[in-house]
Write a protein that holds these residues in place. Structure first.
Motif, mmCIF file in Angstrom:
data_model
loop_
_atom_site.group_PDB
_atom_site.id
_atom_site.type_symbol
_atom_site.label_atom_id
_atom_site.label_comp_id
_atom_site.label_asym_id
_atom_site.label_seq_id
_atom_site.Cartn_x
_atom_site.Cartn_y
_atom_site.Cartn_z
ATOM 1 N N THR A 27 -56.689 23.327 31.559
ATOM 2 C CA THR A 27 -57.033 24.196 30.445
ATOM 3 C C THR A 27 -57.572 23.362 29.294
ATOM 4 N N ASN A 28 -58.285 24.015 28.409
ATOM 5 C CA ASN A 28 -58.794 23.320 27.227
ATOM 6 C C ASN A 28 -57.655 22.823 26.353
ATOM 7 N N ASP A 29 -56.522 23.546 26.363
ATOM 8 C CA ASP A 29 -55.371 23.104 25.580
ATOM 9 C C ASP A 29 -54.888 21.741 26.048
ATOM 10 N N LEU A 30 -54.814 21.563 27.359
ATOM 11 C CA LEU A 30 -54.370 20.288 27.913
ATOM 12 C C LEU A 30 -55.380 19.190 27.604
ATOM 13 N N ILE A 31 -56.639 19.469 27.813
ATOM 14 C CA ILE A 31 -57.677 18.463 27.583
ATOM 15 C C ILE A 31 -57.716 18.037 26.110
ATOM 16 N N SER A 32 -57.606 18.983 25.226
ATOM 17 C CA SER A 32 -57.675 18.654 23.797
ATOM 18 C C SER A 32 -56.397 17.999 23.276
ATOM 19 N N SER A 33 -55.321 18.001 24.059
ATOM 20 C CA SER A 33 -54.063 17.410 23.597
ATOM 21 C C SER A 33 -53.957 15.921 23.933
ATOM 22 N N ILE A 34 -54.963 15.342 24.571
ATOM 23 C CA ILE A 34 -54.919 13.936 24.972
ATOM 24 C C ILE A 34 -55.554 13.079 23.875
ATOM 25 N N PHE A 35 -54.847 12.021 23.479
ATOM 26 C CA PHE A 35 -55.344 11.166 22.410
ATOM 27 C C PHE A 35 -54.760 9.756 22.528
ATOM 28 N N THR A 36 -55.284 8.838 21.729
ATOM 29 C CA THR A 36 -54.840 7.447 21.697
ATOM 30 C C THR A 36 -53.818 7.259 20.589
ATOM 31 N N VAL A 37 -52.787 6.467 20.890
ATOM 32 C CA VAL A 37 -51.776 6.108 19.893
ATOM 33 C C VAL A 37 -51.685 4.587 19.863
ATOM 34 N N TYR A 38 -51.636 4.022 18.656
ATOM 35 C CA TYR A 38 -51.417 2.587 18.537
ATOM 36 C C TYR A 38 -50.027 2.361 17.964
ATOM 37 N N ASP A 39 -49.232 1.570 18.667
ATOM 38 C CA ASP A 39 -47.870 1.253 18.256
ATOM 39 C C ASP A 39 -47.884 -0.089 17.533
ATOM 40 N N GLU A 40 -47.740 -0.058 16.216
ATOM 41 C CA GLU A 40 -47.783 -1.283 15.408
ATOM 42 C C GLU A 40 -46.649 -2.233 15.758
ATOM 43 N N LYS A 41 -45.469 -1.687 16.001
ATOM 44 C CA LYS A 41 -44.296 -2.529 16.284
ATOM 45 C C LYS A 41 -44.492 -3.358 17.550
ATOM 46 N N ASN A 42 -44.945 -2.721 18.621
ATOM 47 C CA ASN A 42 -45.135 -3.413 19.895
ATOM 48 C C ASN A 42 -46.553 -3.926 20.100
ATOM 49 N N GLN A 43 -47.420 -3.642 19.164
ATOM 50 C CA GLN A 43 -48.819 -4.051 19.194
ATOM 51 C C GLN A 43 -49.498 -3.670 20.512
ATOM 52 N N TYR A 46 -51.707 3.240 23.713
ATOM 53 C CA TYR A 46 -51.494 4.010 24.929
ATOM 54 C C TYR A 46 -52.091 5.402 24.791
ATOM 55 N N VAL A 47 -52.242 6.051 25.935
ATOM 56 C CA VAL A 47 -52.797 7.401 25.987
ATOM 57 C C VAL A 47 -51.636 8.379 25.975
ATOM 58 N N ARG A 48 -51.758 9.407 25.169
ATOM 59 C CA ARG A 48 -50.682 10.382 25.049
ATOM 60 C C ARG A 48 -51.256 11.792 25.148
ATOM 61 N N ALA A 49 -50.458 12.692 25.724
ATOM 62 C CA ALA A 49 -50.814 14.113 25.786
ATOM 63 C C ALA A 49 -49.650 14.907 25.212
ATOM 64 N N ASP A 50 -49.928 15.788 24.288
ATOM 65 C CA ASP A 50 -48.884 16.575 23.643
ATOM 66 C C ASP A 50 -48.759 17.993 24.189
ATOM 67 N N ASN A 51 -49.385 18.266 25.307
ATOM 68 C CA ASN A 51 -49.286 19.593 25.900
ATOM 69 C C ASN A 51 -48.047 19.659 26.771
ATOM 70 N N GLU A 52 -47.336 20.780 26.739
ATOM 71 C CA GLU A 52 -46.053 20.870 27.444
ATOM 72 C C GLU A 52 -46.177 20.844 28.957
ATOM 73 N N HIS A 53 -47.329 21.153 29.527
ATOM 74 C CA HIS A 53 -47.433 21.084 30.985
ATOM 75 C C HIS A 53 -48.192 19.847 31.477
ATOM 76 N N ALA A 54 -48.451 18.892 30.584
ATOM 77 C CA ALA A 54 -49.146 17.661 30.978
ATOM 78 C C ALA A 54 -48.352 16.864 32.006
ATOM 79 N N VAL A 55 -47.047 16.841 31.868
ATOM 80 C CA VAL A 55 -46.223 16.070 32.803
ATOM 81 C C VAL A 55 -46.319 16.642 34.219
ATOM 82 N N PHE A 56 -46.472 17.945 34.341
ATOM 83 C CA PHE A 56 -46.580 18.561 35.659
ATOM 84 C C PHE A 56 -47.905 18.194 36.331
#
Length: 76
Positions: A27-43, A46-56
């Motif tokens: 779905t477009n919801d899943l596709i649009s929920s994918i983004f890049t996150v930079y973790d300053e602490k661990n330098q 990573y790629v992250r998805a905030d859609n609730e069915h992404a794990v499935f």
């Protein structure tokens, strides 16, 4: 190094989005929920998805396809 990590993660975001477009149930919801996150602490980035069915979608849960079963040996 930070810029390289973010660049590679951004590339991963694009690959993930293009892979989802080919799926019949994405779905477009899943596709649009994918983004890049930079973790300053661990330098690291990573790629992250905030859609609730992404794990499935990621782990392939759901009805098993009879025409294309899992191609690798299953764990004990």
């Amino acid at each position: 190094m930070k810029e390289l990590c973010i660049l590679l993660a951004d590339y991963g975001v694009e690959v993930a989005k293009l892979s989802l477009v080919a799926l019949p149930y994405s779905t477009n919801d899943l596709i649009s929920s994918i983004f890049t996150v930079y973790d300053e602490k661990n330098q690291c980035a990573y790629v992250r998805a905030d859609n609730e069915h992404a794990v499935f979608v990621e782990f392939g849960t759901g009805q098993r396809g009879s025409d294309s079963p899992y191609p690798y040996p299953l764990p004990e």
